[in-house]
Design an enzyme around this catalytic site. Structure first.
Site, PDB file in Angstrom:
ATOM      1  N   ARG A 144       0.307  -1.145  -0.318  1.00 19.61           N
ATOM      2  CA  ARG A 144      -0.176  -0.213   0.159  1.00 19.61           C
ATOM      3  C   ARG A 144       0.275   0.968  -0.148  1.00 19.61           C
ATOM      4  O   ARG A 144       2.236   1.564  -0.223  1.00 19.61           O
ATOM      5  CB  ARG A 144      -0.640  -0.272   0.548  1.00 19.61           C
ATOM      6  CG  ARG A 144      -1.930  -0.791   0.941  1.00 19.61           C
ATOM      7  CD  ARG A 144      -3.098  -1.462   1.841  1.00 19.61           C
ATOM      8  NE  ARG A 144      -3.878  -2.207   1.861  1.00 19.61           N
ATOM      9  CZ  ARG A 144      -4.908  -2.329   2.606  1.00 19.61           C
ATOM     10  NH1 ARG A 144      -5.713  -1.583   3.656  1.00 19.61           N
ATOM     11  NH2 ARG A 144      -5.559  -3.302   2.591  1.00 19.61           N
ATOM     12  N   CYS A 429      -9.261   6.467  14.330  1.00 18.77           N
ATOM     13  CA  CYS A 429      -9.719   6.659  13.345  1.00 18.77           C
ATOM     14  C   CYS A 429     -11.126   6.675  12.290  1.00 18.77           C
ATOM     15  O   CYS A 429     -11.614   7.282  13.028  1.00 18.77           O
ATOM     16  CB  CYS A 429      -9.588   4.482  12.739  1.00 18.77           C
ATOM     17  SG  CYS A 429     -11.123   4.298  14.053  1.00 18.77           S
ATOM     18  N   CYS A 435     -17.026   2.918   8.467  1.00 19.39           N
ATOM     19  CA  CYS A 435     -16.465   1.368   9.253  1.00 19.39           C
ATOM     20  C   CYS A 435     -17.192   0.347   9.306  1.00 19.39           C
ATOM     21  O   CYS A 435     -17.845   0.438   9.625  1.00 19.39           O
ATOM     22  CB  CYS A 435     -15.388   1.671   9.589  1.00 19.39           C
ATOM     23  SG  CYS A 435     -14.392   0.827   9.775  1.00 19.39           S
ATOM     24  N   CYS A 474     -12.063  -0.377  16.822  1.00 24.84           N
ATOM     25  CA  CYS A 474     -11.796  -2.136  16.849  1.00 24.84           C
ATOM     26  C   CYS A 474     -10.681  -1.973  17.304  1.00 24.84           C
ATOM     27  O   CYS A 474     -10.087  -0.687  16.697  1.00 24.84           O
ATOM     28  CB  CYS A 474     -12.740  -2.262  15.280  1.00 24.84           C
ATOM     29  SG  CYS A 474     -11.376  -2.288  14.141  1.00 24.84           S
ATOM     30  N   CYS A 478      -6.391   0.939  12.853  1.00 25.77           N
ATOM     31  CA  CYS A 478      -5.634   1.770  11.788  1.00 25.77           C
ATOM     32  C   CYS A 478      -5.072   3.259  12.125  1.00 25.77           C
ATOM     33  O   CYS A 478      -4.537   3.873  11.746  1.00 25.77           O
ATOM     34  CB  CYS A 478      -6.961   1.460  10.794  1.00 25.77           C
ATOM     35  SG  CYS A 478      -7.751   0.497  10.284  1.00 25.77           S
TER      36      CYS A 478
END
Length: 574
Positions: A144, A429, A435, A474, A478
């Site tokens: 990425r 995040c 999301c 979660c 991220c």
């Protein structure tokens, strides 16, 4: 005869995708639904975008017997986070015309759009392409966006190191023509089976792969949280080469102790000219040995931990035909941005602006951030740099333009010198409502929690003490919470696991302290620790280091110890 391995469903999707083409093109033409097929929603990640829906109104639409309000999030590939003023103007225009509005700066040093309707995805990709930006491999089981120091002390070397980041990103891109065929109307290949993916292979990587380049003493790209990182070794203003760190990674799953975040391991030193060669070798070794059965065990960190550093290193050396040299010493002092004005070696200036959780909008009853950035782009006509902590730098500003740019930034809520150190060092995040993995709020909630924590640190005379706080909705990590000093990981609506003990430099993991608690208990838990820190800390001691020294939590330098709970510590364990 050995039992045949049972591959994950994603592996089958990739295998039958005709090198990432799938039926995406046909799905775009189906206007009966705002969604794409399940297989294609996996493949579009390789093209840089995710299918989402608004979870705030999901139940309402279900009761109305309507499908979810599907839309897409697209993330750009922007190695090193460098963007021109003209590109920014195009990004702004696209946001206003083809999305739900606003631009979000990400923790991978790029930007993303939300709320894109299916009919607008192709025009949007063509729009960013006109200003030389793409979204190839911004998501999916590939390498990425490559991170790079945005504002290193050795600023005269930034161009060299930035060019290395761009070169690595380009070298590891998928070779399939699918992106250009589907989105840019390029000629279709006669036989996709003749296409060759020499680095990534026909089924690409087992999982996502993340690379970063850092220049000590600033670890603003969190090298230890990446699959592969290169730490620049600089002496007397010259780039000697890079220490290679591999096997880091965020992400875990609640209640699954076989999953854990991990700190990267130092494999040794390489020459600058060998950067792409070694990057390719790490990727191909992971391609060949990574777990393709269990995606929760498919990241490079698990491959290295299972195989062992020495064995993995031998595969890399065999593929490069080169040996790692002894690692060079370096030291990190922080992993946050340096806000305000910083002078470059050439006499120009960089203005680092605090963009809370990366969200840039023109608010109805608040700052007109997008408008302000357009005005700055018109005046500056230079570069912007997106940081890995969701902030934005106006780069290489002439001294004569400093006052005007600062005035515009303040007027439009982009430069906030009054912001507390606690707020400046926070990160979250996206989480809800877009999301699909989020269990709790993050971006929409953390600013309010920070306000309450600001009152607490002010009460104990700690307003001048930076504490790195990160929140995710979660456990996928991220916003790289496992490298913070205080981390909140979403467990359920309004409930979080509280972790403590990072070192403020990104070189130590946090440890679980309290599980599944709401705001009231969060504040009740942190206040006595903050009070003790104000009275008992040593000179220059950060909050995370204090928590470790006073045995509130144990130090965690290896993710395999993340779930262990040594006797005598207060943390509750998982």
């Amino acid at each position: 005869m050995s039992e045949e391995k049972k591959l994950s469903e994603n592996e089958h999707i990739k295998a039958r995708s005709r090198h990432l083409r799938g039926t995406i093109e046909e799905g775009l033409q189906n206007l009966v639904t705002g969604a794409l097929s399940p297989d294609d929603t996996q493949l579009t990640k390789f093209h840089g975008f995710y299918q989402q829906d608004d979870r705030d109104i999901r139940d309402e639409r279900r009761h109305q017997k309507l499908e979810p309000l599907h839309s897409f999030m697209l993330r750009a590939r922007l190695p090193g986070g460098v963007i021109t003023a003209e590109q920014w103007k195009a990004i702004d225009e696209i946001s206003r015309n083809l999305t739900s509005g606003g631009i979000r700066l990400t923790t991978r040093q790029t930007f993303q759009y939300h709320g894109i309707l299916k009919r607008n995805v192709k025009p949007l990709i063509q729009g960013i392409n006109k200003v030389m930006i793409d979204s190839v491999a911004a998501c999916g089981d590939v390498n990425r966006n490559v991170l790079c120091n945005t504002n290193p002390v050795e600023s005269e070397l930034h161009e060299t190191i930035y060019n290395d980041a761009v070169a690595v990103s380009k070298h590891l891109l998928p070779k399939t023509g699918a992106y250009h065929e589907i989105w840019l109307d390029k000629e279709k290949v006669a036989n996709f089976e003749e296409e060759v993916e020499p680095i990534l292979g026909d089924t690409y990587l087992p999982r996502k792969f993340k690379i970063a380049i850092a220049v000590p003493p600033h670890n603003d790209v969190d090298v230890n949280g990446n699959d592969l990182s290169f730490v620049a070794i600089v002496k007397d203003g010259n780039l000697l080469g890079y220490d290679v760190l591999a096997g880091g990674g965020m992400g875990a799953s609640h209640g699954e102790p076989d999953t854990y975040p991990q700190i990267a391991k130092n494999f040794g030193f390489i020459e600058p000219r060998d950067l792409c060669t070694f990057a390719e070798a790490f990727v191909t070794t992971q391609r060949d040995f990574g777990d393709r059965e269990n995606r929760k065990h498919a990241r490079l960190k698990y491959t290295i931990d299972d195989m062992g550093v020495d064995t993995f290193k031998s595969h890399v050396e065999e593929r490069t035909g080169k040996k790692f040299k002894k690692a060079k010493p370096y030291e990190f002092t922080m992993h946050s941005d340096r806000f305000g004005w910083v002078e470059n070696a050439d006499g120009t200036w960089n203005l680092t602006m605090f963009i809370e959780h990366g969200r840039i909008k023109d608010y109805e009853d608040g700052p007109q951030m997008m408008t302000g950035l357009l005005k700055i782009a018109d005046l500056h006509q230079g570069n912007f740099r997106i940081t890995a902590t969701q902030n934005l730098i106006v780069a290489q500003v002439a001294k004569s333009k400093k006052a005007k740019i600062e005035k515009l930034a303040k007027e439009h809520g982009l430069f906030r010198p009054e912001a507390s150190l606690l707020r400046l060092n926070s990160m979250a995040c996206v989480a809800l409502p877009t999301c699909g993995l989020a269990m709790a709020e993050a971006e929409r909630y953390l600013p309010d929690l920070i306000t309450k924590l600001e009152a607490m640190v002010d009460k104990y005379g700690l307003s001048d003490q930076p504490i790195v706080i990160r929140m995710t909705g979660c456990p996928n990590g991220c916003a790289r919470p496992y490298l913070a000093e205080i981390a909140f990981i979403g467990k359920a609506p309004g409930k979080y696991n509280l972790y403590l003990g990072g070192d403020g430099k990104g070189t130590r993991l946090v440890k679980l302290y309290k599980e599944n608690i709401g705001e009231e208990e969060i504040l009740q838990t942190l206040e006595p620790l903050i009070e003790s820190y104000s009275k008992e800390r040593k000179k220059g001691e950060g909050f995370g280091d204090f928590c470790v020294r006073t045995e509130v939590v144990p130090p965690i330098y290896d993710g395999r110890d993340f779930h262990k709970n040594p006797e005598g510590f207060l943390s509750s364990g998982i």
